[in-house]
Design a protein around this motif. Sequence first.
Motif, short mmCIF file in Angstrom:
data_model
loop_
_atom_site.label_atom_id
_atom_site.label_comp_id
_atom_site.label_asym_id
_atom_site.label_seq_id
_atom_site.Cartn_x
_atom_site.Cartn_y
_atom_site.Cartn_z
N HIS A 98 0.87 -1.18 0.00
CA HIS A 98 0.00 0.00 0.00
C HIS A 98 0.91 1.23 0.00
CE1 HIS A 98 -3.41 -2.58 0.42
NE2 HIS A 98 -2.71 -3.26 1.32
N ALA A 99 0.77 2.04 -1.05
CA ALA A 99 1.73 3.12 -1.27
C ALA A 99 1.05 4.48 -1.25
CB ALA A 99 2.43 2.92 -2.61
N LEU A 100 1.73 5.44 -0.65
CA LEU A 100 1.29 6.84 -0.69
C LEU A 100 2.35 7.64 -1.43
CD1 LEU A 100 -0.47 9.29 0.31
CD2 LEU A 100 1.00 9.35 2.34
N GLU A 101 1.93 8.34 -2.48
CA GLU A 101 2.85 9.23 -3.18
C GLU A 101 2.54 10.66 -2.78
OE1 GLU A 101 4.09 10.27 -7.78
OE2 GLU A 101 1.98 10.31 -7.20
N ILE A 102 3.57 11.41 -2.40
CA ILE A 102 3.39 12.83 -2.05
C ILE A 102 3.94 13.66 -3.21
CG2 ILE A 102 4.09 14.66 -0.44
CD1 ILE A 102 4.04 12.52 1.78
N GLY A 103 3.09 14.44 -3.83
CA GLY A 103 3.44 15.17 -5.05
C GLY A 103 2.91 14.39 -6.23
N PRO A 118 -2.85 -5.90 -8.31
CA PRO A 118 -4.26 -5.82 -7.91
C PRO A 118 -4.50 -5.87 -6.40
CG PRO A 118 -3.82 -7.81 -9.22
CD PRO A 118 -2.55 -7.03 -9.20
N SER A 119 -3.60 -6.52 -5.65
CA SER A 119 -3.87 -6.62 -4.20
C SER A 119 -3.26 -5.44 -3.42
CB SER A 119 -3.33 -7.94 -3.65
OG SER A 119 -1.95 -8.02 -3.94
N GLY A 120 -2.54 -4.56 -4.09
CA GLY A 120 -1.99 -3.38 -3.43
C GLY A 120 -2.86 -2.16 -3.70
N SER A 121 -2.42 -0.99 -3.19
CA SER A 121 -3.19 0.24 -3.47
C SER A 121 -2.24 1.42 -3.59
CB SER A 121 -4.18 0.50 -2.33
OG SER A 121 -3.47 0.89 -1.16
N VAL A 122 -2.70 2.44 -4.31
CA VAL A 122 -1.91 3.67 -4.47
C VAL A 122 -2.80 4.87 -4.16
CG1 VAL A 122 -0.58 5.11 -6.07
CG2 VAL A 122 -0.45 2.62 -6.25
N THR A 123 -2.28 5.73 -3.28
CA THR A 123 -2.92 7.03 -3.01
C THR A 123 -1.90 8.09 -3.39
OG1 THR A 123 -4.14 6.10 -1.15
CG2 THR A 123 -3.92 8.49 -1.19
N TYR A 164 0.77 3.08 5.61
CA TYR A 164 1.24 2.65 4.29
C TYR A 164 2.54 1.86 4.45
CZ TYR A 164 -2.07 6.16 2.68
OH TYR A 164 -3.22 6.89 2.46
N ASP A 165 2.79 0.92 3.52
CA ASP A 165 4.08 0.20 3.51
C ASP A 165 5.16 1.09 2.91
OD1 ASP A 165 2.88 -2.37 4.26
OD2 ASP A 165 1.94 -2.24 2.27
#
Length: 415
Positions: A98-103, A118-123, A164-165
């Motif tokens: 599970h990933a968070l991108e800043i910017g 498919p089993s992960g996520s991106v914000t 988030y990972d």
Amino acid sequence: MSVGTMGSEGLRNAMVDRLAADHAAKGLTLRPEVEAAMRAVPRELFTPGLPLEQAYENEAVLKKLRGEEAVSSVSAPFLIAEMLGQAADALGSLAGRHALEIGSGGYNASLLRELVGPSGSVTTVDIDPEVTDRAAACLAAAGYNDVTVVCADAEHPIAPARRYDLIIVTAGAWDIPPAWRDQLTDGGVLVVPLRTFGITKSWALRRRGDRLVSESSRQCGFVSVQGDGAQQVRYVDIADGVHLRLDEGQQIDPTVLDGLLAHPREEAWAGASLPPRTVLIDLNLWLATRLTREAGEFVVLTAQKTAIESGIVAPSWQFGTPATLHDGTFAYRSALRWTDRRFDLGAYAHGAEAAAAAGRMVEHMRAWVDAGGPPPVLHVLPTHAPDGDLPDGAVLDKRHSRLVLAFTSKEKGTP
Ligand SMILES: C[S@@+](CC[C@H](N)C(=O)[O-])C[C@H]1O[C@@H](n2cnc3c(N)ncnc32)[C@H](O)[C@@H]1O
């Protein structure tokens, strides 16, 4: 086929081939899953209006200026590839993460989407509504409908609260706000371009309780973080086209600046014989930590091409050279001296103590070479961490954290 007749896929593959070669030249490996993602995502869908060939150049695409300062861009592919590689090296695999991108911009978020599967996520979060609107539209056009796009100042926790990972920051930071650490799982990884001693590197930092410790770092440059975490960089002219880059709060005595470079130049050389492509970015941080302790006033020198061509200065790098200003004497790392395809490291100095200042700088360079060119390790601790808890190293106290830069365990006791 010439570039002019290549379609999107051909240009994309040619760009990725160049990235793989660029990695190899730096002694890095382009990870297969990062390579596959970059071959899959059409970058032109995130650079609308730009000719197709330009979308596949290995450069950032400028999206927004404020005055003369760039505040938003689609990052350069080589930098994105290196930072995703740092993340994947640290986490083993990004699949299911599970990933968070800043910017935001959309391109990096879509690469992350490919990588987490498919089993992960991106914000992805951006402070600028114009950027989030554009990123959301580009992501939808490219078929990445399951990326969550948020408009907020990422200095603060992102709602809804979760862990988030991986948090990957794509703007240049000066500090690590608590929200970035707190939103990571324990063992999770923060990849962040961070300025320490005036030098920005992309650090991959793993969370261990209330601390973060680096596992890798790469040379990089980014537009600066805005909002509550913004820090101004100031430039002070010391000659025509020659400037000192100062961090916010860094003061220098303006009376010593006039005519500084008009004093005769002294030089000193380390007597090293290094092969081409030796990576020297870590030498700059080594010098920064040692010169700060010793000379007190560490600064970064930048110069226009015209000033270098006219011989006013000969810095090691036009865009950021380690320098000191102490008791009216100015010293900086010089351009390399080449003999028979090997090079030596040197220092130039001007002012009353010029010969001694150049000599001291060169001694530190020699020590770095003799130590085998060790890489730095960055420790990030909370502001309340007592001195006794800090690892050995050079300490930088920032608003939200205590940063400690160390150079390998061999160095214990000699920050
Ligand atoms: C280099 S661009 C991002 C590029 C993008 N990741 C891509 O895929 O190409 C940097 C972005 O960081 C954003 N930014 C700067 N400070 C921020 C903050 N405090 N919170 C969230 N976003 C921020 C800027 O608005 C800008 O759009």
